[in-house]
Design a protein around this motif. Structure first.
Motif, PDB file in Angstrom:
ATOM      1  N   GLY A 122       7.492  59.860  37.047  1.00 57.19           N
ATOM      2  CA  GLY A 122       8.548  60.691  36.475  1.00 57.19           C
ATOM      3  C   GLY A 122       9.352  61.394  37.549  1.00 57.19           C
ATOM      4  N   HIS A 126      13.399  60.858  38.424  1.00 59.86           N
ATOM      5  CA  HIS A 126      14.323  61.981  38.534  1.00 59.86           C
ATOM      6  C   HIS A 126      15.057  61.947  39.870  1.00 59.86           C
ATOM      7  N   TYR A 131      17.631  59.282  34.880  1.00 63.44           N
ATOM      8  CA  TYR A 131      17.322  60.472  34.089  1.00 63.44           C
ATOM      9  C   TYR A 131      16.668  60.141  32.751  1.00 63.44           C
ATOM     10  N   GLU A 135      13.008  61.241  31.500  1.00 66.50           N
ATOM     11  CA  GLU A 135      12.770  61.974  30.256  1.00 66.50           C
ATOM     12  C   GLU A 135      11.714  61.283  29.404  1.00 66.50           C
ATOM     13  N   VAL A 138       8.118  61.515  31.189  1.00 67.91           N
ATOM     14  CA  VAL A 138       7.583  62.882  31.169  1.00 67.91           C
ATOM     15  C   VAL A 138       7.193  63.267  29.741  1.00 67.91           C
ATOM     16  N   THR A 139       8.036  62.922  28.777  1.00 68.41           N
ATOM     17  CA  THR A 139       7.703  63.203  27.371  1.00 68.41           C
ATOM     18  C   THR A 139       6.417  62.493  26.974  1.00 68.41           C
ATOM     19  N   GLY A 157       4.084  68.785  33.137  1.00 70.80           N
ATOM     20  CA  GLY A 157       5.109  67.992  32.474  1.00 70.80           C
ATOM     21  C   GLY A 157       6.276  68.842  31.990  1.00 70.80           C
ATOM     22  N   ASN A 160       8.424  69.851  34.949  1.00 72.13           N
ATOM     23  CA  ASN A 160       9.262  68.743  35.413  1.00 72.13           C
ATOM     24  C   ASN A 160      10.357  68.394  34.417  1.00 72.13           C
ATOM     25  N   LEU A 161      10.057  68.509  33.126  1.00 74.97           N
ATOM     26  CA  LEU A 161      11.070  68.244  32.107  1.00 74.97           C
ATOM     27  C   LEU A 161      12.163  69.310  32.150  1.00 74.97           C
ATOM     28  N   LEU A 164      14.370  68.551  35.016  1.00 72.58           N
ATOM     29  CA  LEU A 164      15.212  67.397  34.690  1.00 72.58           C
ATOM     30  C   LEU A 164      16.411  67.831  33.859  1.00 72.58           C
ATOM     31  N   TYR A 165      16.165  68.609  32.804  1.00 77.67           N
ATOM     32  CA  TYR A 165      17.269  69.065  31.961  1.00 77.67           C
ATOM     33  C   TYR A 165      18.208  70.000  32.730  1.00 77.67           C
ATOM     34  N   ILE A 177      12.050  74.871  26.620  1.00 75.86           N
ATOM     35  CA  ILE A 177      10.877  74.284  27.293  1.00 75.86           C
ATOM     36  C   ILE A 177      10.115  75.352  28.065  1.00 75.86           C
TER      37      ILE A 177
END
Length: 869
Positions: A122, A126, A131, A135, A138-139, A157, A160-161, A164-165, A177
């Motif tokens: 993941g 990234h 991307y 996503e 990681v999800t 997770g 990291n999510l 990412l967002y 999150i």
């Protein structure tokens, strides 16, 4: 009897020896894999990697037991870790993906796939701008961690999510999150600090006018222990946002001293030097900034000749290069060298994008690259103003085209390649996997509402990830087989040749943050204009678009409309195309919502719409999303065969009263099979859709919003934009006689995510679509004119114009109903196929033959009459 027992004993011994040998062999293979992995640990060099690769190929052919596969997964993740460390990210990703694929197929549940494979995978997705893949992965491991009650992996997770967002500027989702992560039981102080830092950074980014804060933090692995790193990072970014560069520099150095050690990767070291260069740049210490950038390159490319600019072959996919070259371009005073640095950034960005397996990733790429394109266009515009050489226009045009409709180009290129090689098994398999990927994506759009659907979502997510991995492997094989056609370069000579054939000119707009640029190409002339992004010009565009919000706006102040329609015509420099009847418009940004036919070519004081000098009276206009699509258009071949879909929605408050009249007019002009009322079901339409040359949909549609995609109604269900992506349509012409089929959510670079784009993605080249909610009475009249003219001229391009002129010139339509609101909603996208020429010689010959036949008939009738004396 004894003899028989003796044989049985011998057979038993043989079987035992075979089993023992198999067990020993299995143990030997498992042990050999571990030994090879450990040997590589002791010799982590390119030579050691080469030896490991040779042994891996041998091992893979012999894998049999669960223990074998476990050991081999362990080998792959260790190999991937090393590859990532030496900046061979593409190979590292492939190794991690392979490990995950084996884990799934062989059900090796005893291996901690989240810790050692999915988390670093993941992170790599990234870092390489994949991307959507990031996503998804990681999800997936957040869900796995939840099922296994592993709170630490779940928090990792979520961190990291959130990062990412944050990279995607989805700051509201970041907040959600972070709040979720802070509530998880057993969260550690360092994790709280990290989550709070992420939250604060998103708050800063939302408040700041800056597009991006300079510090681009790495996503974290499970064992990251930064002590007070988050505090220094936050102080650094806050100071940077407040333009307090001294404080920012102090905190950057504290952060650097804390995080840099012998184990720090070259990438991380280079990023710190880059951040220092950024600060020097902001403090106008350009020489120091350049010195730091040179250090960055020396770290990432230790064998590079420091006196030379890097070549494409020296580079590898790494985001830090993009930051370095973009900053170097900003520091450079020589415009040609500036463009060279930007070109290197584009090269890296495009190299990263090649790993993508879906259109959404290409859309994101175009979004991030458009600002750089604008800078390049401005440089070339200034050079053109000084030197006046047309080569600057052509180069600027390539930058304007570079990221237009990139996601759509990506898929249509694949479709074209398959048409050229329809029996190629690789291409057929790729097409099937692309459909499968889209199918899973479509199903995932349905949000879960109960535990059963949550479990189904996890399964779909895993299927989507597996399909993406298979697609990437196929893409690598296809690239080796075929010379990959570029998505980024347009053949201008082909463009000029096609314009000459079509007797047309092309007008393309590039809508940037600071200015709008206009390119005009004709067979013998090119022009390059800059439209300043002033408040007045922005207001002219938005005000004109607002005239079409409802039917009464224009009629309430006709004179003001005529003034604004001519003013926008002038602002958009359209007087330069006055001598061309055939025009191709490639809009951008808000210009996508402008019906150009309704602009006025001259000032006027008349309130009679029939007398107004609308563009439609001088020009036949076709719209495209990119000049490359115009280059690739094929002549429209008329066939007298149509499928008419008319749900009508009888006995409802959304009944289309005049839809029935529209159907009658269509039937009068074209040989049509109808699906009307309750027969206009989604299933039946999709079943019959490819059996007809023309598809005519007279129904309701919606352009969509932030949560709902554009869609079109049948009597029972809706057809969404995402579902169109999974269709293969063969129609020669599609007419969407419905509301808002030509508009949708704007994606920077990609354009409007509308139903027209969906049909283009599905394979349709020629279509008529609408820009706003249309009146069904005026629509029925325009469609009547359209199909009558289409039947005679066999040109949809010509019929689109003539239907509007016929409507404007009609004696039975009131002046108020001739407002452009009623007739200019429909726009044509497709080939500029000319109207079928009317052969007067043939007409005379046929007339003479007709007279002769008539005379003969009369003569026979006369002779048969009884003679009377």
């Amino acid at each position: 009897m004894l003899f028989g027992n003796s044989n049985m004993i011998k057979k038993g011994v043989v079987i035992f020896l075979i089993l023992l040998s198999a067990i020993c062999y299995a143990q030997d293979l498992e042990e050999s894999i571990y030994v090879a992995t450990e040997t590589f640990h002791q010799n982590q060099t390119n030579e050691g990697l080469e030896q490991l690769n040779i042994k891996s190929l041998q091992f893979e052919k012999q894998l049999n037991t669960e223990d074998d596969y476990y050991a081999f997964i362990n080998l792959l993740v260790n190999k991937a870790y090393f590859l990532n460390k030496i900046n061979r990210s593409k190979e590292a990703i492939s190794a991690y993906e392979k490990a995950h694929e084996i884990y799934i197929h062989q059900h090796i549940n005893s291996y901690d796939i989240v810790e050692y494979c999915l988390i670093p995978l993941g992170i790599l997705y990234h870092k390489t701008n994949a991307y959507l893949k990031a996503e998804q992965i990681v999800t997936l491991y957040i869900n796995l961690a939840q099922k296994q009650n592993n709170n630490q992996q779940q928090i990792t997770g979520l961190i990291n999510l959130a990062k990412l967002y944050q990279s995607l500027s989805k700051h509201q989702q970041v907040m959600v999150i972070v709040a979720k992560g802070l509530k998880i039981e057993g969260i550690k102080n360092r994790q709280k600090r990290n989550l709070n830092y992420i939250k604060r950074k998103s708050e800063l980014l939302m408040q700041s006018n800056q597009k991006r804060l300079w510090l681009d933090n790495d996503v974290i692995g499970p064992r990251f222990n930064p002590k007070n790193a988050e505090t220094y990072q936050l102080n650094y970014e806050t100071a940077l946002d407040n333009e307090d560069y001294e404080t920012a520099y102090t905190n950057l150095n504290l952060l650097k001293n804390l995080k840099i050690n012998k184990l720090t990767s070259a990438r991380s070291k280079a990023k710190f030097n880059f951040q220092e260069a950024q600060l020097y740049y902001l403090r106008n210490e350009n020489d120091k900034a350049i010195a730091q950038l040179k250090i960055c390159l020396a770290i990432l490319l230790p064998n590079l000749d420091k006196t030379q600019l890097p070549k494409n072959t020296d580079l590898y996919p790494e985001n830090t290069f993009i930051d370095i070259f973009d900053l170097w371009a900003a520091l450079e005073t020589d415009p040609e060298k500036t463009l060279q640095y930007y070109d290197l950034s584009f090269y890296i960005s495009e190299s990263l994008t090649q790993e993508n397996t879906n259109q959404e990733s290409y859309i994101l790429s175009a979004n991030t690259n458009k600002d750089r394109s604008e800078k390049c266009i401005r440089i070339l515009y200034d050079l053109f103003q000084i030197k006046g050489e047309s080569s600057y226009i052509k180069r600027a045009f390539q930058y304007a085209e570079r990221n237009k409709a990139l996601g759509l180009k990506w898929y249509t290129n694949k479709r074209t390649l398959l048409k050229q090689h329809p029996k190629d098994s690789l291409l057929l398999a790729e097409q099937q996997l692309l459909k499968q990927q889209q199918h899973f994506s479509n199903k995932l759009l349905n949000r879960p509402i109960n535990r059963t659907q949550l479990l189904e979502r996890d399964t779909l997510l895993l299927q989507l990830i597996t399909t993406s991995t298979q697609l990437k492997q196929l893409q690598d094989s296809i690239t080796k087989t075929y010379n990959k056609s570029s998505l980024y370069n347009l053949n201008i000579e082909v463009l000029k040749s096609k314009l000459k054939t079509d007797e047309a000119c092309l007008v393309e707009y590039f809508s940037g943050n600071n200015d709008i640029y206009q390119f005009i190409f004709s067979p013998n002339h090119i022009a390059f204009n800059r439209i300043e992004n002033t408040v007045s010009n922005r207001n002219s565009i938005s005000k004109f678009i607002s005239y079409f919000e409802n039917a009464s706006v224009i009629n309430n102040d006709v004179l003001q409309f005529t003034e604004d329609a001519f003013q926008l015509y002038t602002v958009l420099n359209l007087k330069d195309i006055a001598t061309y009847q055939n025009v191709v418009i490639i809009a951008d940004g808000l210009l996508n919502f402008i019906p150009f036919e309704s602009l006025l070519t001259n000032a006027t004081t008349t309130s009679n719409y029939s007398d107004m000098p609308f563009m439609v009276k001088k020009h036949r206009i076709a719209y495209q999303t990119s000049a490359s699509f115009y280059n690739d258009t094929k002549p429209y071949a008329f066939k007298n065969s149509a499928l008419g879909v008319f749900p009508v929605f009888d006995n409802s408050n959304i009944k289309l009263t005049y839809s029935i009249d529209e159907a009658e007019r269509l039937d009068d002009a074209i040989k049509t099979e109808f699906l009307m009322y309750n027969a206009a079901t989604k299933k039946d339409v999709l079943k019959q859709i490819n059996d007809y040359s023309i598809l005519h949909l007279s129904t309701h549609a919606n352009s969509g919003d932030f949560t709902t995609a554009a869609n079109i109604d049948f009597i029972d269900f809706k057809l969404s934009l995402q579902e169109l992506y999974n269709l293969d349509l063969k129609n020669d012409l599609v007419v969407l006689s419905a509301c808002e089929t030509g508009i949708g959510m704007l994606q920077k670079g990609e354009g409007s995510m509308n139903l027209a784009r969906g049909f283009k993605y599905a394979g349709i080249s020629n279509m008529v679509v609408s820009l706003w909610k249309i009146n069904d009475l005026s629509t029925s009249k325009i469609m009547s004119h359209f199909y009558n003219d289409l039947r005679q001229t066999e040109s949809a391009f010509s019929a689109n114009q003539s239907s509007k002129l016929a409507y404007l010139n009609s004696d039975i339509i009131s002046n108020a109903k001739k407002s452009p609101y009623y007739w200019s909603a429909f726009i044509y996208s497709g080939d500029l196929t000319p109207a079928k020429s009317f052969n007067y010689i043939n007409m005379i010959i046929y007339s003479i033959i007709g007279l002769i036949i008539a005379s003969l008939i009369l003569l026979l009738i006369y002779k048969r009459q009884p003679w009377k004396p």
